[in-house]
Design an enzyme around this catalytic site. Sequence first.
Site, short mmCIF file in Angstrom:
data_model
loop_
_atom_site.label_atom_id
_atom_site.label_comp_id
_atom_site.label_asym_id
_atom_site.label_seq_id
_atom_site.Cartn_x
_atom_site.Cartn_y
_atom_site.Cartn_z
N THR A 89 0.87 -1.16 0.00
CA THR A 89 0.00 0.00 0.00
C THR A 89 0.91 1.22 0.00
OG1 THR A 89 -1.61 -1.28 1.26
CG2 THR A 89 -1.87 1.08 1.36
N ASN A 112 -3.57 -3.39 -3.16
CA ASN A 112 -3.56 -4.54 -2.26
C ASN A 112 -2.19 -5.21 -2.29
OD1 ASN A 112 -4.78 -5.97 -0.18
ND2 ASN A 112 -5.44 -7.62 -1.54
N SER A 164 -7.34 -2.55 6.39
CA SER A 164 -6.59 -2.16 7.59
C SER A 164 -6.02 -0.76 7.47
CB SER A 164 -5.44 -3.15 7.83
OG SER A 164 -5.93 -4.44 8.12
N GLY A 170 1.37 -1.49 4.67
CA GLY A 170 1.78 -2.60 5.51
C GLY A 170 0.74 -3.67 5.76
N GLY A 171 -0.38 -3.66 5.01
CA GLY A 171 -1.38 -4.70 5.20
C GLY A 171 -1.88 -4.72 6.63
#
Length: 566
Positions: free
Chosen positions: A375, A395, A447, A467-468
């Site tokens: 991201t 993503n 997130s 960073g997911g």
Amino acid sequence: MRVLLLILVIICASCKNDQHIPEVKKPQLGVIADSAMVVSAREEASRIGLNIMKEKGGNAFDAMIATEFALAVVFPYAGNLGGGGFMVFRTQYGEIGALDYREKAPMAASRDMYLDTDGNFISDKSKTGALAIGVPGTVAGMFAVHEKYGSLQMDEILAPVIALASEGYLLTADQAERFNFYNSIFEEVNGTESIYSNDWKENDRFINTAIAETFKRIALNGRSEFYEGETADLLVKYLSSKKGIITKKDLLNYEAVWREPVIFDYKELKIISMAPPSSGGICLAQILNAVEEFPIDEYGHNQTRSMQVIIEASRRAYADRSQFLGDPEFVDIPVDSLISPYYLKDRMNNFSFDKATPSTEISYGEPLGKESTETTHYSIVDAYGNAIAATTTLNAAFGSKMYSNELGFFFNNEMDDFSAKPGVPNMFGLIGGEANSIAPQKRMLSSMTPTIIEKNGEFWMSVGTPGGSTIITSVMQTILNVYEYDMTMQDAVNAPRFHHQWLPDQVLVEPQGFDRIILDSLSSKGYLINQEDAPVIGKVDAILKRTNGTLEGGADIRGDDTAVGY
């Protein structure tokens, strides 16, 4: 003298029992500016955003549009036209808000579309190829920002972005290596060569005339170009040829949504963060409200006790995320209850400093009422006092790996952020529940945690990161680094980070910067330390308003991120 020596021995012994005192290093300041600042993943994008304000007289919202679109050109790894994102803002007048331009499931999507006939999850189908793509929201989001808060004409904002794509930019070493690593994958997925199909080297000039032409059409025809014009026709034709299910009707029905942000207090700070379908704001509130009960400043930065508190608070927040969070237009979310200090105090009742609380013993709570490493985030503050935190994504790295040679951009694989099969982890190991199951026109849970913070009623910080699943904990640790540990903004974003997300039950720790004594202490209490799978946790870009009124930009050393200001 003997008494004094005895006291020193006792003090040192007590220190060894709980914490290891780290070496004191000289604080490192980030870029300092008097008036305005942009911090993003690439210098070219940051400078375009800054020049929109400095040279053209635009505001932070104009700069946001320019920066976002420039990242689509210069940082295709995550910057995008084929993805989506979230923005949180605070105007010079103290007005706050949030924009959701997250992707949506196509109308032809179905709950079990990634399961085989035996009900098993076929994970590749939600990660790679045309079926993994959600309806893009970035262009709609930027035009929504422009319509409500923009001060310059869109063609003026887009002019430097078009020039950047047409004239090209110089690749960094990391970017050249990344392009070379993925180019064979792009060819395999798309069945054809592209502009990435070369042996790239550092300082090679990368030109993307196709995306320049796409931006020229958008500058001429506006939002409708992407969702119903020639670009829309090319987009649907391309995806249909790859067995995708996005239609012209999907594009026509897409709208970005203005939302009420999640607002909560942490001591004297007022924190404004993203609302669902992002889990960021709620989880951030849960973790910080739980942490607030403990004197973590006394425990010390990245010391055993402070890490325990943060790990255990994170464990419980991510368990709740799995059960309760999803698209608010499809699911009733008990937001007020989930972030209530009373609820969170009860959630921490079974925490002990003596040992870890196994995740098998932690489920979601009972409130009173009923995301990718690839991201990118940017922060902007203008001379008027407007502040923006925005996070955008495809993503995974280069999203679905689907790239249109005619349009010049990659498409997301956000469909993997749904719970394709509740109880089965996605690519980030996050366990989803029914609240985030697939449905037509539904937005997938995220997130992303773009966040604005006030202190004493004034703007204090803009912060966010890629960073997911690690986004939330990276933002949280950065805030604590400045507020609790008196770090500069640059030191706060550079500081080594760790992460826990309930399942899998392990503490991801960056391999550099953590004292072995601390990690062994945590291991002895039952925490499983994993230093192998998280070489980098987050790439935080943030802006802090210092006590003297100047701005400090913190651009994470983990990437090519750059802060610029004037």
